[in-house]
Design a protein around this motif. Sequence first.
Motif, mmCIF file in Angstrom:
data_model
loop_
_atom_site.group_PDB
_atom_site.id
_atom_site.type_symbol
_atom_site.label_atom_id
_atom_site.label_comp_id
_atom_site.label_asym_id
_atom_site.label_seq_id
_atom_site.Cartn_x
_atom_site.Cartn_y
_atom_site.Cartn_z
ATOM 1 N N ALA A 101 0.831 -1.209 0.000
ATOM 2 C CA ALA A 101 0.000 0.000 0.000
ATOM 3 C C ALA A 101 0.865 1.258 0.000
ATOM 4 O O ALA A 101 0.557 2.241 -0.705
ATOM 5 C CB ALA A 101 -0.923 -0.010 1.216
ATOM 6 N N THR A 132 -11.306 4.784 -4.987
ATOM 7 C CA THR A 132 -12.335 3.770 -4.766
ATOM 8 C C THR A 132 -13.355 4.258 -3.748
ATOM 9 O O THR A 132 -13.106 5.208 -3.004
ATOM 10 C CB THR A 132 -11.711 2.448 -4.261
ATOM 11 O OG1 THR A 132 -12.731 1.436 -4.221
ATOM 12 C CG2 THR A 132 -11.132 2.596 -2.870
ATOM 13 N N GLY A 133 -14.499 3.600 -3.727
ATOM 14 C CA GLY A 133 -15.532 3.891 -2.743
ATOM 15 C C GLY A 133 -16.174 5.243 -2.941
ATOM 16 O O GLY A 133 -16.182 5.827 -4.029
ATOM 17 N N ASP A 173 -6.419 -5.779 4.428
ATOM 18 C CA ASP A 173 -7.117 -5.149 3.296
ATOM 19 C C ASP A 173 -7.307 -3.640 3.434
ATOM 20 O O ASP A 173 -7.948 -3.017 2.588
ATOM 21 C CB ASP A 173 -8.479 -5.813 3.079
ATOM 22 C CG ASP A 173 -9.358 -5.741 4.322
ATOM 23 O OD1 ASP A 173 -8.916 -5.164 5.343
ATOM 24 O OD2 ASP A 173 -10.476 -6.275 4.279
ATOM 25 N N ARG A 174 -6.750 -3.053 4.499
ATOM 26 C CA ARG A 174 -6.861 -1.592 4.649
ATOM 27 C C ARG A 174 -5.624 -1.056 5.366
ATOM 28 O O ARG A 174 -5.210 -1.602 6.398
ATOM 29 C CB ARG A 174 -8.121 -1.220 5.419
ATOM 30 C CG ARG A 174 -8.248 0.286 5.651
ATOM 31 C CD ARG A 174 -9.608 0.660 6.214
ATOM 32 N NE ARG A 174 -9.649 2.066 6.608
ATOM 33 C CZ ARG A 174 -9.765 3.091 5.776
ATOM 34 N NH1 ARG A 174 -9.854 2.867 4.459
ATOM 35 N NH2 ARG A 174 -9.794 4.334 6.215
ATOM 36 N N GLY A 203 -6.056 6.994 3.191
ATOM 37 C CA GLY A 203 -6.550 5.643 3.391
ATOM 38 C C GLY A 203 -6.396 4.848 2.111
ATOM 39 O O GLY A 203 -6.751 5.321 1.026
ATOM 40 N N ALA A 205 -7.179 1.069 0.260
ATOM 41 C CA ALA A 205 -7.992 -0.141 0.365
ATOM 42 C C ALA A 205 -7.631 -1.107 -0.758
ATOM 43 O O ALA A 205 -7.368 -0.687 -1.894
ATOM 44 C CB ALA A 205 -9.481 0.200 0.297
ATOM 45 N N SER A 206 -7.606 -2.387 -0.404
ATOM 46 C CA SER A 206 -7.311 -3.421 -1.390
ATOM 47 C C SER A 206 -8.596 -3.790 -2.130
ATOM 48 O O SER A 206 -9.562 -4.254 -1.517
ATOM 49 C CB SER A 206 -6.728 -4.656 -0.695
ATOM 50 O OG SER A 206 -6.473 -5.673 -1.628
ATOM 51 N N VAL A 207 -8.588 -3.578 -3.442
ATOM 52 C CA VAL A 207 -9.760 -3.862 -4.277
ATOM 53 C C VAL A 207 -9.302 -4.691 -5.474
ATOM 54 O O VAL A 207 -8.555 -4.202 -6.323
ATOM 55 C CB VAL A 207 -10.444 -2.563 -4.754
ATOM 56 C CG1 VAL A 207 -11.665 -2.901 -5.611
ATOM 57 C CG2 VAL A 207 -10.832 -1.688 -3.574
ATOM 58 N N TRP A 211 -4.251 -1.699 -4.734
ATOM 59 C CA TRP A 211 -4.392 -0.789 -3.608
ATOM 60 C C TRP A 211 -4.790 0.580 -4.132
ATOM 61 O O TRP A 211 -4.043 1.238 -4.849
ATOM 62 C CB TRP A 211 -3.096 -0.715 -2.820
ATOM 63 C CG TRP A 211 -2.887 -1.938 -1.972
ATOM 64 C CD1 TRP A 211 -2.219 -3.081 -2.313
ATOM 65 C CD2 TRP A 211 -3.424 -2.157 -0.660
ATOM 66 N NE1 TRP A 211 -2.282 -3.990 -1.290
ATOM 67 C CE2 TRP A 211 -3.008 -3.457 -0.252
ATOM 68 C CE3 TRP A 211 -4.178 -1.390 0.231
ATOM 69 C CZ2 TRP A 211 -3.342 -4.003 0.977
ATOM 70 C CZ3 TRP A 211 -4.519 -1.952 1.460
ATOM 71 C CH2 TRP A 211 -4.087 -3.211 1.823
ATOM 72 N N SER A 214 -8.842 5.444 -0.741
ATOM 73 C CA SER A 214 -10.221 5.541 -0.259
ATOM 74 C C SER A 214 -10.460 6.777 0.591
ATOM 75 O O SER A 214 -11.604 7.066 0.978
ATOM 76 C CB SER A 214 -10.580 4.300 0.579
ATOM 77 O OG SER A 214 -9.704 4.185 1.705
#
Length: 219
Positions: A101, A132-133, A173-174, A203, A205-207, A211, A214
């Motif tokens: 990350a 993301t998000g 995952d974060r 932040g 995040a693994s998507v 990475w 977010s």
Amino acid sequence: MTTTSADNQRTESEDNAASVDTAAVNPHKSEPGDNEQDLRGRRRLSGPRQWFAGLTQLTNRAATIAAVILALLLSAAVTTALVLSHNIFEHEATEQAARVARESAQTSIPAVLSYDFNSIDTEFAKAGGYLTGSFRDDFAKLASGVIIPAAHRDSIITKATVSESSVVSATADRVVLLVFLNQETTSSAYQGQRLDGSRIRVGMASVDGQWLISEITPL
């Protein structure tokens, strides 16, 4: 007198015959003392037998208890090994997540925060691929409503670089990073080049194996 003597002899003969018959019927008849000796002998033999029987029961019970204790110890050892293995796996996964990350942030943050008014429309369209998000939607609104109009109006060119970063927290995952930025900016609103330093909370995040950013919060 003769008759009496004959009678006495017959009586003695009958008594002797009765004695012989009794001896023949019970040739092994034991005396009272013999019974007591046999009883004492049986008692002496029954003592060790009972002791050995008790010892056998005790040994069997001890073996059963030992087997139960051994089974419990083995179960506890297996459980401990599984927990330790899981903790080690989690620790390694977290360390790898933090490292990957952080490396991704070195590339994605400059790509999102750097822009040139001549190409900002296409640059920000590409920048959405690093996000993301809900932050992706929020950034798109901010870009279209504030950043892009101001960049065209004031001919803004800004280049962001990451000078340093550190991991604040991490899971598999974060990851949350503290990032130190340097920004070089030119604009028609002022003369010359301006250099600014700032800190942001990022932040990651693994998507789907990537990475992505977010969150970006100025500090």
